[in-house]
Design an enzyme around this catalytic site. Structure first.
Site, PDB file in Angstrom:
ATOM      1  N   ASP A 165       0.866  -1.549  -0.042  1.00  0.00           N
ATOM      2  CA  ASP A 165       0.614  -0.049  -0.189  1.00  0.00           C
ATOM      3  C   ASP A 165       1.111   1.180   0.115  1.00  0.00           C
ATOM      4  O   ASP A 165       2.153   1.467  -0.019  1.00  0.00           O
ATOM      5  CB  ASP A 165      -0.787  -0.142   1.581  1.00  0.00           C
ATOM      6  CG  ASP A 165      -2.295  -0.869   1.199  1.00  0.00           C
ATOM      7  OD1 ASP A 165      -2.411  -1.185  -0.259  1.00  0.00           O
ATOM      8  OD2 ASP A 165      -2.724  -1.377   1.967  1.00  0.00           O
TER       9      ASP A 165
ATOM     10  N   ASP B 166      -5.018  -3.824   4.624  1.00  0.00           N
ATOM     11  CA  ASP B 166      -6.123  -3.529   5.320  1.00  0.00           C
ATOM     12  C   ASP B 166      -7.330  -2.815   5.786  1.00  0.00           C
ATOM     13  O   ASP B 166      -7.899  -3.114   7.257  1.00  0.00           O
ATOM     14  CB  ASP B 166      -5.343  -1.917   5.848  1.00  0.00           C
ATOM     15  CG  ASP B 166      -5.958  -0.941   4.774  1.00  0.00           C
ATOM     16  OD1 ASP B 166      -5.992  -1.416   4.275  1.00  0.00           O
ATOM     17  OD2 ASP B 166      -5.389   0.213   5.193  1.00  0.00           O
TER      18      ASP B 166
ATOM     19  N   ASP C 182      -9.219  -5.968   1.464  1.00  0.00           N
ATOM     20  CA  ASP C 182      -8.222  -6.901   0.737  1.00  0.00           C
ATOM     21  C   ASP C 182      -8.053  -8.159   1.413  1.00  0.00           C
ATOM     22  O   ASP C 182      -6.557  -8.846   0.852  1.00  0.00           O
ATOM     23  CB  ASP C 182      -6.978  -5.703   1.208  1.00  0.00           C
ATOM     24  CG  ASP C 182      -6.542  -4.529   1.352  1.00  0.00           C
ATOM     25  OD1 ASP C 182      -7.054  -4.136  -0.374  1.00  0.00           O
ATOM     26  OD2 ASP C 182      -6.537  -3.548   2.158  1.00  0.00           O
TER      27      ASP C 182
END
Length: 879
Positions: free
Chosen positions: A304, A615, A619
């Protein structure tokens, strides 16, 4: 105490004192955990082993033959082996249990009128719990509020389809919030919940063993079979030589115990447990033991952006209005002293109290689930970092969240979901109207608008101009959000209330650019990744321009054609060319959550061993299907954490790199123990086979072999798995995912060690007999020689690449103490009456010591030459 049910309690939740009293009365909100086995039970379990049964049989035979010394010694060997094995296994279990405490679930509740993140075990009846997508419902709740709330109750019902929840319904402990928001009052905790009533039926089964340990157990069985064949050959020759049956039996037992590495699986468990503990020290919590091994093998990290590469400390710095007016936000700790002022280049009509700016800030503060509270030490933000940053900017501009919420009461809300890319709120307006405020991705909001605010007037929207404004902000590396507003009639309400169908014909108010600085340690971590042969890709929902600037600030070297968008990913999926796209792409921007899994699977098909960070609830599939799933500990949802193999307690990319290093150290230590065990065991078998084939007497008695196994294969193996990093773990490419432990280097070195120890010991035995030593004296010296050989081998095993003279003895004092203790124990046995007679050993002269040390050191000479050769001709060094 009686439970409170008045309205004031419902709005502010319990007080801390009430919660403490209720917790004392009802107990923790937890289901019974299986009690870990005691040390005594673990110790007794060590005797459930076929080799132990063989040793017991040998002890019984000795008793029948009234050979009390051998029987007693075998009993001591059994006891010591049991204690060592129990210590290893119990320590590994204790380490794993200690790390479990670091991953306990949390929940958000209202306590003392404020939101608090607490340990879910401290939730009590009458608590007010706040739910959001990705959270696990911590207790049975009666829902008070519900906004598009959907829960996965498959753990209770077996049905995988999410269940829509409304106010007045129940949400059950253990279910997962897959969408929306909610608030509920706790009605049952722990065993009183619905899941508590069936706790025995859904009790977790013990975790399966890691694949590496399973492979080692299988390998040990194969080694046992090979040793069995060797022993059969040995027994056959012994029968032809008319050796007594008892001697053959005892020798076979001793050889089997010495040569079969039955302790390898336990030693590997200890190595993985130590790796887990070391990773925890660098903010990496390992949930699944195999991830210790796997993380060190990864060749690609799919990361990310926000909070992982960046600080996740968003601050609004720039505001652009549709008519070109631009404003800058002052930054600082005291938000009351900071202001928003027009830029020098802005239009002359722009001012600090601009009505256009006020409208934008109002649209930033209303569809917002964050809160600002003033405390003694300053202002504290509660909620998502984006929401808090927008509330802070609004406060600087004179727009206070609580005030405008009171002026425009909330009617309905569309919470932000990553697949929507926006959030909206509906408020009571004048003349029976409903005011609509929206914030979100510029592209999404521009599509909703048919007008834009220019000098206070609504003019037709100029989409190309607005997109160019967005590009000017993203080119600075800013995260950009857009804002819009509209008005609808109260009578337009649908059966489901106000929803996305009302988000049309809005007025575009402008955009805000938020800066999120790159973590200072990230560039160095990325350089370390490149040196370690680990590639990095960024997967983000942010704009391509923002992602590219942040990536370059972080040290990622990317070309323009390596930046792709979610639209390109979708097109590649439809045309079947996704694998071609992912071979070159390094930044994936404006990616939808569902596309993350497709990207990860494509990277795997391209030959990468992928570690992926995540998170959110969306995901979870990517985290589950990646080779290593890495969840964020701070901002991650319960679903993400439970789907992942690893949790970062600081959400920091540099921690992943530290975890890779520790994973490689753990794997290297496992190889060291395997090399030591297999090489020395094979050498002992070779020594006996050479003696049998050549018609010589047995070079060692059975009792001496058992002593050798006790002295040299105990503490050294435990100490080897405690070896620390050698320093160059991140300078080597990762090992190939399918690469066997017994690669060409290990096979070659095992053979060379086996030949030096086995042939050297045999040559020494034969030479001593020819020189005039009797068999007892020769065996005494050969036993000491093998002890010395194996102690030198332990030093050789400390590194596959570096000389033993480069490795600091202080880095692993346990190993040095283990070698000295083993050697000291053997020397003490030489001088101990009773024990020396049982082992058929005696003190040796200084000259004999020197000759034996010189002979044993030849093993290190061979290994040092081999390392030197490999250093000059590296065989694709990997770790």
């Amino acid at each position: 105490m009686p439970l409170l049910t008045n309205d004031a309690h419902r709005n502010s939740g319990l007080t801390s004192e009430q919660a403490a009293q209720t917790l004392a009365a009802h107990g923790p909100n937890a289901l019974p955990e299986p009690v870990p086995p005691s040390f005594v039970r673990v110790f007794l379990r060590q005797f459930l082993n076929p080799l132990i049964y063989i040793l017991l049989a040998a002890a019984l035979v000795s008793l029948v033959l009234k050979d009390m010394e051998d029987a007693l010694f075998i009993g001591i060997v059994l006891l010591v082996n049991g204690l060592v094995g129990a210590f290893q296994e119990y320590s590994a279990g204790q380490a794993a249990n200690a790390l479990k405490a670091l991953t306990q679930p949390h929940a958000t509740v209202l306590r003392d009128g404020t939101e608090r993140d607490i340990d879910a075990r401290t939730i009590v009846p009458e608590d007010l719990v706040l739910l959001e997508a990705g959270a696990r419902v911590p207790a049975d709740l009666d829902l008070i509020e519900s906004v598009d709330l959907q829960c996965d109750e498959s753990l209770l019902t077996g049905e995988s389809a999410p269940v829509r929840k409304s106010s007045g319904q129940s949400a059950f402990a253990g279910s997962i919030v897959v969408r929306g928001r909610g608030q509920g009052r706790v009605v049952a905790t722990g065993l009183g919940t619905e899941i508590g009533k069936i706790a025995a039926q859904i009790a977790r089964r013990p975790h399966s063993q890691p694949p590496l340990i399973i492979r080692m157990a299988r390998f040990t069985r194969n080694i046992a079979a090979a040793v069995g064949v060797s022993i059969a050959f040995f027994v056959t020759i012994g029968l032809f030589r008319d050796m007594p049956y008892v001697d053959l039996f005892m020798m076979s037992v001793a050889l089997a115990v010495s040569a079969i590495p039955e302790g390898l699986p336990v030693a590997i468990s200890v190595a993985l447990a130590i790796g887990m503990r070391r990773m925890a020290q660098v903010n990496v919590i390992v949930r699944n033991m195999p991830a210790v091994e796997s993380l060190g093998s990864c060749t690609m990290i799919a990361t990310d952006k926000t909070g992982t590469l960046t600080m996740n400390e968003l601050t609004v710095t720039d505001i652009l209005l549709p008519d070109g007016a631009a404003f800058l936000c002052e930054t600082g700790q005291d938000i009351e002293a900071c202001q928003i002022f027009p830029t020098p280049e802005s239009d002359p009509g722009a001012c600090r109290n601009d009505a256009r700016l006020a409208r934008l800030l109002r649209a930033a503060a209303l569809p917002n689930e964050g809160h600002l509270t003033k405390e003694t030490q300053g202002w504290r933000g509660i909620g998502d970092t984006v929401d808090v940053a927008l509330l802070t900017a609004a406060h600087k501009g004179g727009i206070h969240g609580d005030d405008i919420r009171a002026t425009w009461p909330l009617v309905s809300r569309i919470p932000y979901e990553s697949d929507l890319q926006y959030a909206a709120s509906f408020h009571e307006g004048e003349d029976n109207s409903i005011l609509v405020f929206v914030k979100g991705a510029p592209e999404a909001l521009i599509a909703m608008c048919d007008s834009m605010d220019v000098d206070g007037a609504c003019v037709p929207v100029d989409r190309n101009f607005l997109l160019s404004q967005k590009d000017s902000l993203t080119a600075q590396g800013l995260k950009v959000l857009a804002f819009a507003q509209g008005q609808i009639g109260a009578d337009t309400k649908n059966q489901d209330g106000y929803d996305h169908r009302h988000l049309v014909n809005l007025t575009f108010l402008g955009m805000a650019g938020m800066r999120d600085p790159v973590r200072p340690e990230v560039p160095e971590a990325i350089r370390a990744c490149r040196a370690a042969g680990v590639d990095i890709v960024m997967i983000t929902g942010d704009d391509p321009g923002t992602a590219a600037v942040i990536a370059r600030h972080a040290g990622l070297k990317v070309d323009d054609d390596q930046i792709v968008t979610g639209a390109q990913v979708r097109k590649a999926e439809e045309s079947g060319t996704l694998d071609t796209l992912t071979r070159r792409a390094r930044i994936y921007a404006r990616v939808e959550p569902a596309q993350k899994l497709a990207i990860v699977l494509s990277l795997s098909r391209n030959g990468h061993f992928v570690a992926v960070t995540g998170d959110g609830v969306n995901d979870a599939p990517a985290l589950r299907h990646a080779h290593v799933g890495v969840a964020m500990g701070r901002k991650g949802t319960d679903v993400a954490r439970e789907s992942a193999d690893i949790i970062l307690t600081d959400d920091n990319f540099a921690s992943i790199v530290a975890g890779i290093r520790e994973g490689r150290v753990s794997y290297a230590n496992i190889r060291k123990v395997i090399f030591m065990s297999i090489a020395t065991g094979a050498a002992e078998v070779l020594l006996f086979l050479l003696a049998m084939v050549s018609g010589m007497p047995m070079p060692l008695f059975a009792i001496q072999l058992l002593w050798l196994n006790l002295v040299t294969n105990g503490i050294q193996s435990v100490a080897l798995v405690c070896e620390k990093a050698e320093g160059d773990e991140l300078e080597l490419p990762p090992r190939r995912p399918g690469e066997p432990i017994f690669d060409r280097i290990m096979r070659r070195r095992i053979i060379h060690s086996m030949l030096v120890i086995g042939v050297g010991s045999f040559a020494a035995f034969r030479g001593l007999l020819e020189y005039g030593y009797d068999e007892t004296q020769a065996r005494n010296l050969v036993l000491l020689l093998v002890v010395l050989f194996e102690n030198f081998e332990c030093l050789n095993a400390r590194s596959e690449r570096h000389s033993i003279f480069r490795q600091s003895f202080r880095s692993n004092p346990l190993l040095i103490l283990g070698i000295l203790a083993a050697q000291g124990l053997h020397i003490a046995a030489m001088y101990t009456p009773g024990l020396s007679e049982a082992l058929h050993i005696s003190p040796v002269t200084l000259t004999e010591w020197l000759w034996l040390l010189a002979a044993a050191s030849s093993l290190s000479v061979v290994m040092e030459l081999e390392k030197w050769w490999d250093g000059r001709h590296p065989p694709n060094r990997r770790i």
